[in-house]
Every structure is written in C-alpha cells, then in structure tokens.
Design a protein around this motif. Structure first.
Motif, PDB file in Angstrom:
ATOM      1  N   ALA A 165      47.049 -20.961 -12.506  1.00  0.00           N
ATOM      2  CA  ALA A 165      46.269 -19.774 -12.822  1.00  0.00           C
ATOM      3  C   ALA A 165      45.474 -19.979 -14.112  1.00  0.00           C
ATOM      4  O   ALA A 165      45.953 -20.628 -15.047  1.00  0.00           O
ATOM      5  CB  ALA A 165      47.191 -18.569 -12.982  1.00  0.00           C
ATOM      6  N   ALA A 166      44.294 -19.400 -14.151  1.00  0.00           N
ATOM      7  CA  ALA A 166      43.436 -19.460 -15.337  1.00  0.00           C
ATOM      8  C   ALA A 166      43.160 -18.055 -15.846  1.00  0.00           C
ATOM      9  O   ALA A 166      43.101 -17.115 -15.062  1.00  0.00           O
ATOM     10  CB  ALA A 166      42.126 -20.161 -15.005  1.00  0.00           C
ATOM     11  N   GLY A 167      43.018 -17.937 -17.163  1.00  0.00           N
ATOM     12  CA  GLY A 167      42.777 -16.628 -17.757  1.00  0.00           C
ATOM     13  C   GLY A 167      44.028 -15.773 -17.761  1.00  0.00           C
ATOM     14  O   GLY A 167      43.971 -14.570 -17.540  1.00  0.00           O
ATOM     15  N   VAL A 168      45.168 -16.387 -18.037  1.00  0.00           N
ATOM     16  CA  VAL A 168      46.446 -15.674 -17.997  1.00  0.00           C
ATOM     17  C   VAL A 168      46.604 -14.777 -19.221  1.00  0.00           C
ATOM     18  O   VAL A 168      46.336 -15.198 -20.349  1.00  0.00           O
ATOM     19  CB  VAL A 168      47.613 -16.668 -17.925  1.00  0.00           C
ATOM     20  CG1 VAL A 168      48.959 -15.939 -17.960  1.00  0.00           C
ATOM     21  CG2 VAL A 168      47.500 -17.510 -16.663  1.00  0.00           C
ATOM     22  N   THR A 169      47.023 -13.546 -18.994  1.00  0.00           N
ATOM     23  CA  THR A 169      47.264 -12.593 -20.077  1.00  0.00           C
ATOM     24  C   THR A 169      48.585 -11.857 -19.832  1.00  0.00           C
ATOM     25  O   THR A 169      49.116 -11.869 -18.723  1.00  0.00           O
ATOM     26  CB  THR A 169      46.125 -11.564 -20.191  1.00  0.00           C
ATOM     27  OG1 THR A 169      45.982 -10.894 -18.929  1.00  0.00           O
ATOM     28  CG2 THR A 169      44.809 -12.234 -20.550  1.00  0.00           C
ATOM     29  N   PHE A 170      49.064 -11.197 -20.893  1.00  0.00           N
ATOM     30  CA  PHE A 170      50.291 -10.385 -20.841  1.00  0.00           C
ATOM     31  C   PHE A 170      50.011  -9.072 -21.573  1.00  0.00           C
ATOM     32  O   PHE A 170      49.195  -9.033 -22.459  1.00  0.00           O
ATOM     33  CB  PHE A 170      51.443 -11.099 -21.551  1.00  0.00           C
ATOM     34  CG  PHE A 170      51.826 -12.413 -20.976  1.00  0.00           C
ATOM     35  CD1 PHE A 170      51.194 -13.576 -21.397  1.00  0.00           C
ATOM     36  CD2 PHE A 170      52.807 -12.510 -20.008  1.00  0.00           C
ATOM     37  CE1 PHE A 170      51.540 -14.793 -20.872  1.00  0.00           C
ATOM     38  CE2 PHE A 170      53.164 -13.727 -19.485  1.00  0.00           C
ATOM     39  CZ  PHE A 170      52.536 -14.866 -19.915  1.00  0.00           C
ATOM     40  N   PRO A 171      50.853  -8.034 -21.413  1.00  0.00           N
ATOM     41  CA  PRO A 171      51.698  -7.823 -20.228  1.00  0.00           C
ATOM     42  C   PRO A 171      50.959  -6.984 -19.199  1.00  0.00           C
ATOM     43  O   PRO A 171      49.988  -6.320 -19.550  1.00  0.00           O
ATOM     44  CB  PRO A 171      52.885  -7.029 -20.795  1.00  0.00           C
ATOM     45  CG  PRO A 171      52.265  -6.231 -21.914  1.00  0.00           C
ATOM     46  CD  PRO A 171      51.100  -7.051 -22.441  1.00  0.00           C
ATOM     47  N   PRO A 172      51.369  -6.922 -17.969  1.00  0.00           N
ATOM     48  CA  PRO A 172      52.296  -7.854 -17.356  1.00  0.00           C
ATOM     49  C   PRO A 172      51.582  -9.167 -17.124  1.00  0.00           C
ATOM     50  O   PRO A 172      50.351  -9.231 -17.284  1.00  0.00           O
ATOM     51  CB  PRO A 172      52.650  -7.173 -16.033  1.00  0.00           C
ATOM     52  CG  PRO A 172      51.400  -6.433 -15.672  1.00  0.00           C
ATOM     53  CD  PRO A 172      50.823  -5.962 -16.976  1.00  0.00           C
TER      54      PRO A 172
END
Length: 120
Positions: free
Chosen positions: A97-104
């Motif tokens: 995956a690209a552009g991963v952010t949290f949360p969730p």
C-alpha cells in the motif's frame, strides 16, 4: 496514480521465512509512506506493517511484531516485508500500500496482492 507490483509470495512451512517485495512507480516514492496489509479467506483486510517515507519510523500489528520486518530502498523504489517464524495464521493475500496514514490504518493505493500460504 501509483502502480504497485508485489512479488515473493508462495508457500512455506510453519517456522519458515518469506520475503515480499513491492516495486512502486508513478509517484515520488521517496516521499511516500508505505505499508503492507493482508486479507485471509473470509476475513476483512487488516494492517500488517508501516514504514514512513525516510524509513526511520516503522509500525507493526501486534500479530506480527517481532517476526516481520518492513524496510525500503528509495533508490530502487521498492519496499520489502521480511517474514520470519511464519505461522499458519499468516496465510493470506498480502497487499502493498502507498500513502498509508493512521488512524485507522488506510491507504491511497493498493497493489494486486501476492498469496502467502503457511502449512503446519
């Protein structure tokens, strides 16, 4: 647009190891937070690992912490997932995956996935 192509999946015995690779193109990879997700049969997709754009910060799900290691090579535009001490419950389709952010845990782009099967 971002294109993500995973490789390295396959079969392993419990206790064994596999290394997944994800080749990225179409975006400034070196400034993009990346990650891995997985989806087992009849289960929802779940977060596995995260690595920030510089490779300094990583994050793991509790189920893989201490066994899996995420890394990246910004010169080769590639992110890796080293999976050790594999368990049958690690069997799933693994997605880069690209552009991963949290949360969730969420993402902007997802690869096509690669199957990992762990037998006991």
């Amino acid at each position: 647009q971002v294109q993500l192509v995973e490789s390295g999946g396959g079969s392993a015995q419990a206790g064994g190891s596999l290394r997944l690779s994800c080749a990225a193109s179409g975006r400034t990879f070196s400034s993009t937070n990346m990650g891995w997700f997985r989806q087992a049969p009849e289960k929802e997709r779940e977060f596995v690992a995260y690595i920030n754009w510089s490779g300094v910060f990583t994050r793991y799900s509790e189920s893989v912490k201490g066994r899996f290691t995420v890394s990246r090579d910004n010169y080769e535009n590639t992110v890796y997932l080293q999976m050790n001490s594999l368990k049958p419950e690690d069997t799933a389709v693994y997605y880069c995956a690209a552009g991963v952010t949290f949360p969730p845990p969420s993402y902007d782009y997802l690869g096509q996935g690669t199957q990992v099967t762990v037998s006991s």
